[in-house]
Design a protein around this motif. Structure first.
Motif, PDB file in Angstrom:
ATOM      1  N   LYS A   1      -8.989 -13.273   6.218  1.00 20.42           N
ATOM      2  CA  LYS A   1      -8.653 -12.093   5.417  1.00 20.42           C
ATOM      3  C   LYS A   1      -7.166 -11.809   5.554  1.00 20.42           C
ATOM      4  O   LYS A   1      -6.569 -12.046   6.597  1.00 20.42           O
ATOM      5  CB  LYS A   1      -9.443 -10.870   5.894  1.00 20.42           C
ATOM      6  CG  LYS A   1     -10.955 -11.026   5.888  1.00 20.42           C
ATOM      7  CD  LYS A   1     -11.510 -11.082   4.473  1.00 20.42           C
ATOM      8  CE  LYS A   1     -13.045 -11.142   4.502  1.00 20.42           C
ATOM      9  NZ  LYS A   1     -13.627 -11.249   3.150  1.00 20.42           N
TER      10      LYS A   1
ATOM     11  N   SER B   1      -9.556 -10.944   0.311  1.00 21.72           N
ATOM     12  CA  SER B   1     -10.306 -12.163   0.591  1.00 21.72           C
ATOM     13  C   SER B   1      -9.539 -13.367   0.068  1.00 21.72           C
ATOM     14  O   SER B   1      -8.684 -13.246  -0.822  1.00 21.72           O
ATOM     15  CB  SER B   1     -11.681 -12.108  -0.074  1.00 21.72           C
ATOM     16  OG  SER B   1     -12.420 -11.004   0.369  1.00 21.72           O
TER      17      SER B   1
ATOM     18  N   TYR C   1      -7.917 -12.244  -3.392  1.00 20.93           N
ATOM     19  CA  TYR C   1      -8.836 -11.443  -4.212  1.00 20.93           C
ATOM     20  C   TYR C   1      -9.144 -10.112  -3.549  1.00 20.93           C
ATOM     21  O   TYR C   1      -9.414 -10.039  -2.350  1.00 20.93           O
ATOM     22  CB  TYR C   1     -10.132 -12.226  -4.423  1.00 20.93           C
ATOM     23  CG  TYR C   1     -11.228 -11.455  -5.119  1.00 20.93           C
ATOM     24  CD1 TYR C   1     -11.033 -10.912  -6.383  1.00 20.93           C
ATOM     25  CD2 TYR C   1     -12.468 -11.269  -4.507  1.00 20.93           C
ATOM     26  CE1 TYR C   1     -12.042 -10.204  -7.025  1.00 20.93           C
ATOM     27  CE2 TYR C   1     -13.479 -10.573  -5.143  1.00 20.93           C
ATOM     28  CZ  TYR C   1     -13.259 -10.032  -6.401  1.00 20.93           C
ATOM     29  OH  TYR C   1     -14.265  -9.334  -7.030  1.00 20.93           O
ATOM     30  N   SER C   2      -9.106  -9.051  -4.351  1.00 20.09           N
ATOM     31  CA  SER C   2      -9.549  -7.734  -3.922  1.00 20.09           C
ATOM     32  C   SER C   2     -10.681  -7.265  -4.823  1.00 20.09           C
ATOM     33  O   SER C   2     -10.457  -6.957  -5.997  1.00 20.09           O
ATOM     34  CB  SER C   2      -8.397  -6.719  -3.980  1.00 20.09           C
ATOM     35  OG  SER C   2      -8.877  -5.409  -3.722  1.00 20.09           O
ATOM     36  N   GLU C   3     -11.879  -7.252  -4.276  1.00 20.40           N
ATOM     37  CA  GLU C   3     -13.021  -6.748  -5.042  1.00 20.40           C
ATOM     38  C   GLU C   3     -12.873  -5.259  -5.305  1.00 20.40           C
ATOM     39  O   GLU C   3     -13.184  -4.763  -6.396  1.00 20.40           O
ATOM     40  CB  GLU C   3     -14.319  -7.023  -4.283  1.00 20.40           C
ATOM     41  CG  GLU C   3     -15.553  -6.559  -5.016  1.00 20.40           C
ATOM     42  CD  GLU C   3     -16.838  -6.900  -4.279  1.00 20.40           C
ATOM     43  OE1 GLU C   3     -17.927  -6.722  -4.871  1.00 20.40           O
ATOM     44  OE2 GLU C   3     -16.764  -7.340  -3.108  1.00 20.40           O
ATOM     45  N   GLU C   4     -12.368  -4.527  -4.320  1.00 22.55           N
ATOM     46  CA  GLU C   4     -12.212  -3.078  -4.450  1.00 22.55           C
ATOM     47  C   GLU C   4     -11.221  -2.709  -5.546  1.00 22.55           C
ATOM     48  O   GLU C   4     -11.479  -1.823  -6.368  1.00 22.55           O
ATOM     49  CB  GLU C   4     -11.752  -2.478  -3.123  1.00 22.55           C
ATOM     50  CG  GLU C   4     -11.508  -0.980  -3.180  1.00 22.55           C
ATOM     51  CD  GLU C   4     -10.978  -0.417  -1.871  1.00 22.55           C
ATOM     52  OE1 GLU C   4     -10.710   0.801  -1.833  1.00 22.55           O
ATOM     53  OE2 GLU C   4     -10.838  -1.199  -0.896  1.00 22.55           O
ATOM     54  N   HIS C   5     -10.106  -3.408  -5.584  1.00 20.39           N
ATOM     55  CA  HIS C   5      -9.060  -3.076  -6.555  1.00 20.39           C
ATOM     56  C   HIS C   5      -9.117  -3.958  -7.805  1.00 20.39           C
ATOM     57  O   HIS C   5      -8.278  -3.824  -8.697  1.00 20.39           O
ATOM     58  CB  HIS C   5      -7.695  -3.196  -5.894  1.00 20.39           C
ATOM     59  CG  HIS C   5      -7.479  -2.210  -4.779  1.00 20.39           C
ATOM     60  ND1 HIS C   5      -7.772  -2.501  -3.459  1.00 20.39           N
ATOM     61  CD2 HIS C   5      -7.028  -0.941  -4.804  1.00 20.39           C
ATOM     62  CE1 HIS C   5      -7.482  -1.448  -2.708  1.00 20.39           C
ATOM     63  NE2 HIS C   5      -7.032  -0.488  -3.498  1.00 20.39           N
ATOM     64  N   LYS C   6     -10.047  -4.861  -7.835  1.00 23.43           N
ATOM     65  CA  LYS C   6     -10.338  -5.681  -9.013  1.00 23.43           C
ATOM     66  C   LYS C   6      -9.132  -6.478  -9.504  1.00 23.43           C
ATOM     67  O   LYS C   6      -8.734  -6.399 -10.666  1.00 23.43           O
ATOM     68  CB  LYS C   6     -10.896  -4.810 -10.158  1.00 23.43           C
ATOM     69  CG  LYS C   6     -12.241  -4.178  -9.818  1.00 23.43           C
ATOM     70  CD  LYS C   6     -12.833  -3.429 -10.983  1.00 23.43           C
ATOM     71  CE  LYS C   6     -14.218  -2.876 -10.637  1.00 23.43           C
ATOM     72  NZ  LYS C   6     -14.816  -2.136 -11.754  1.00 23.43           N
TER      73      LYS C   6
ATOM     74  N   ASN D   1      -6.227  -2.101   4.068  1.00 29.32           N
ATOM     75  CA  ASN D   1      -6.846  -2.898   3.016  1.00 29.32           C
ATOM     76  C   ASN D   1      -6.924  -4.363   3.436  1.00 29.32           C
ATOM     77  O   ASN D   1      -6.096  -4.848   4.205  1.00 29.32           O
ATOM     78  CB  ASN D   1      -6.039  -2.799   1.725  1.00 29.32           C
ATOM     79  CG  ASN D   1      -5.933  -1.381   1.210  1.00 29.32           C
ATOM     80  OD1 ASN D   1      -6.815  -0.894   0.525  1.00 29.32           O
ATOM     81  ND2 ASN D   1      -4.834  -0.705   1.542  1.00 29.32           N
ATOM     82  N   GLN D   2      -7.920  -5.052   2.913  1.00 31.39           N
ATOM     83  CA  GLN D   2      -8.069  -6.476   3.173  1.00 31.39           C
ATOM     84  C   GLN D   2      -8.274  -7.234   1.873  1.00 31.39           C
ATOM     85  O   GLN D   2      -8.980  -6.769   0.967  1.00 31.39           O
ATOM     86  CB  GLN D   2      -9.260  -6.746   4.106  1.00 31.39           C
ATOM     87  CG  GLN D   2      -8.993  -6.415   5.561  1.00 31.39           C
ATOM     88  CD  GLN D   2     -10.051  -7.000   6.479  1.00 31.39           C
ATOM     89  OE1 GLN D   2     -11.216  -7.141   6.096  1.00 31.39           O
ATOM     90  NE2 GLN D   2      -9.654  -7.346   7.688  1.00 31.39           N
TER      91      GLN D   2
ATOM     92  N   ASP E   1       0.835  -1.199   0.000  1.00 29.27           N
ATOM     93  CA  ASP E   1       0.000   0.000   0.000  1.00 29.27           C
ATOM     94  C   ASP E   1       0.870   1.250   0.000  1.00 29.27           C
ATOM     95  O   ASP E   1       2.101   1.178  -0.052  1.00 29.27           O
ATOM     96  CB  ASP E   1      -0.978  -0.017   1.180  1.00 29.27           C
ATOM     97  CG  ASP E   1      -0.277   0.051   2.536  1.00 29.27           C
ATOM     98  OD1 ASP E   1       0.966   0.249   2.573  1.00 29.27           O
ATOM     99  OD2 ASP E   1      -0.963  -0.097   3.571  1.00 29.27           O
TER     100      ASP E   1
ATOM    101  N   THR F   1     -11.960  -8.123 -13.631  1.00 30.31           N
ATOM    102  CA  THR F   1     -10.973  -8.497 -12.614  1.00 30.31           C
ATOM    103  C   THR F   1      -9.687  -8.943 -13.291  1.00 30.31           C
ATOM    104  O   THR F   1      -9.679  -9.841 -14.131  1.00 30.31           O
ATOM    105  CB  THR F   1     -11.508  -9.634 -11.731  1.00 30.31           C
ATOM    106  OG1 THR F   1     -12.705  -9.214 -11.066  1.00 30.31           O
ATOM    107  CG2 THR F   1     -10.467 -10.053 -10.696  1.00 30.31           C
TER     108      THR F   1
END
Length: 213
Positions: free
Chosen positions: A119, A128, A143-148, A125-126, A21, A189
């Motif tokens: 997590k 999955s 996997y990061s849904e936020e950062h795709k 940030n986290q 980060d 993604t």
């Protein structure tokens, strides 16, 4: 914001990843360095960018993805984290690595094992975890849904899938994992695989000859 840096190491051309980060918190994924030169190159990047290694994650326990575990543990004082079903594979590496002429220092064993419900924390940030067996019994993807993005290990490649002829592999199980776990992610993604170039979910659903949605 999360950033991803990839390295390609060892005779298997395995992709090792750093996820970090803006505050320099960093996670190492699948360290594959197999000689002193690769170790020095990796460590110099961390030092130059002033990264703080917080954890080490193995998507799975095959030799090319764990060759650098001992180096990372000794250098940055973190234990590896992986699914319990990968433990037999990691233990086996120390038996056959010498037969293949590959330098290997046995990987330390974690205090606890990861599950799909855990997590991975990188600062604020986290990530999955997605359990996607088939290439190996306890293969995990980050996997990061936020950062795709998906750190996919050896599950899904550009126009290909992981091999299933190694111990613990199951072809139909791998196809099921891709169809039911990976292909359900958003089409844009970005997939960072354990070998080769990145790809994305939608492109593989439309063009992967092994499994089209």
């Amino acid at each position: 914001m999360l950033h991803i840096k990839s390295f390609t190491f060892n005779p298997y051309q395995e992709n090792t990843y750093l996820i970090f980060d803006d505050e320099k918190n960093c996670v190492v994924v699948d360290p594959g360095m197999h000689n002193y030169q690769e170790e020095e190159y990796f460590a110099s990047y961390i030092q130059k960018n002033e990264l703080n290694v917080c954890s080490l994650i193995n998507t799975h326990g095959h030799i090319d993805h764990v060759l650098g575990n001992k180096f990372i543990c000794d250098t940055y004082h973190v234990l590896p984290n992986f699914h319990e079903n990968e433990l037999p594979l990691i233990i086996q590496v120390q038996n056959y690595a010498p037969q293949m002429g590959i330098r290997y220092e046995p990987s330390p064993i974690p205090d606890r094992f990861l599950t799909e419900n855990d997590k991975i924390t990188i600062g604020n940030n986290q990530l999955s975890l997605i359990l996607a067996p088939g290439h190996s019994p306890g293969h995990l993807c980050l996997y990061s849904e936020e950062h795709k993005f998906l750190i996919g290990g050896d599950v899904l490649f550009y126009r290909s899938i992981g091999r299933t002829d190694l111990p613990g592999g199951n072809h139909q199980q791998l196809l099921n994992s891709i169809a039911n776990k990976i292909y359900t992610l958003a089409g844009d993604t970005l997939v960072y695989p354990g070998h080769g170039q990145p790809t994305n979910i939608q492109d593989e659903k439309e063009n992967n000859p092994f499994l089209r949605a």
